[in-house]
Design an enzyme around this catalytic site. Structure first.
Site, PDB file in Angstrom:
ATOM      1  N   MET A  96       0.911  -1.168  -0.081  1.00 55.96           N
ATOM      2  CA  MET A  96      -0.061   0.082  -0.012  1.00 55.96           C
ATOM      3  C   MET A  96       0.727   1.279  -0.076  1.00 55.96           C
ATOM      4  SD  MET A  96      -2.961  -1.322  -0.201  1.00 55.96           S
ATOM      5  CE  MET A  96      -3.972   0.099  -0.019  1.00 55.96           C
ATOM      6  N   HIS A 115      -4.210  -4.826  -8.874  1.00 54.56           N
ATOM      7  CA  HIS A 115      -5.188  -3.505  -8.722  1.00 54.56           C
ATOM      8  C   HIS A 115      -6.489  -4.123  -8.605  1.00 54.56           C
ATOM      9  CE1 HIS A 115      -6.381   0.555  -7.757  1.00 54.56           C
ATOM     10  NE2 HIS A 115      -7.051   0.273  -8.788  1.00 54.56           N
TER      11      HIS A 115
END
Length: 220
Positions: A96, A115
């Site tokens: 992240m 993603h």
């Protein structure tokens, strides 16, 4: 093979529980990806993704973002750790943090990310909520090469699921994640074996330019 004649070395970067890491580990253990997972690296200490790696006998490193005074210091330490690991390939698996441009450039064509959207739609965070709010009929996940611009690298493969009126963020996420565990190991296998390459910003698959990502439909 890598420069030393052994199997290519893969570094996996995680920030949480490591479910995509587990899918990659399973595929490597089954002989589906001819690679050695050389190290699992996390920007957060104590996450379960690190524990998954340790249980499998894989080296781990923590580069805790919160312990660095500046972003540049963190970027430099991550680059140093990666250089020490000397990976042939890097997989971002629920990682992240944005990778700094210098590191992305250093590993251009060697670094993949997954993603949770059908890129280029919905880069960034909260993709499930955004797709539901927009009334999308389809959502999914994309494996793509990492480039300096966030979630903008060329796509390799996408998994698509229909969005129903009954879907919530949680149910949509569960459907999409089942596909992630299918397509990420597949994309890594293509990369490691040379079936997929990044040449001048273009994905080349099996010797031909890929005009759009390979689509894998949900199994119903």
């Amino acid at each position: 093979m890598n420069a030393t004649g052994g199997r290519p070395r893969l570094a996996v970067l995680v920030s949480g529980g490591g479910t995509n890491l587990q899918a990659i580990m399973n595929a490597v253990a089954a002989g589906q990806i001819p690679v050695e997972i050389a190290c699992v690296i996390s920007d957060k200490p104590g996450v379960f993704g690190l524990e998954r790696a340790r249980r499998a006998g894989i080296a781990t490193r923590e580069v805790p973002f919160a312990e660095f005074g500046t972003r540049a210091e963190f970027d430099n330490e991550l680059a140093r750790v990666l250089a020490a690991v000397a990976p042939d390939f890097i997989a971002l698996a629920g990682y992240m943090r944005i990778i700094d441009s210098a590191t992305v450039t250093r590993y251009a064509g060697q670094m993949l990310n997954i993603h949770p959207s059908l890129l280029p739609a919905y880069p960034g965070l909260h993709t499930y909520a955004r797709a539901l709010a927009a009334g999308e009929h389809w959502h999914g996940t994309t494996v793509h090469f990492v480039t300096p611009e966030l979630d903008a690298g060329p796509g390799i493969v996408q998994y698509r699921v229909p969005v129903t009126a009954a879907d919530t963020e949680q149910t949509l996420q569960e459907k999409v994640q089942r596909g992630e565990y299918r397509i990420y190991p597949r994309a890594l296998q293509w990369l490691v074996t040379g079936r997929v390459r990044l040449v001048a910003g273009q994905v080349i698959k099996d010797g031909s330019p890929l005009q759009s990502p390979v689509i894998v439909e949900a199994v119903t």
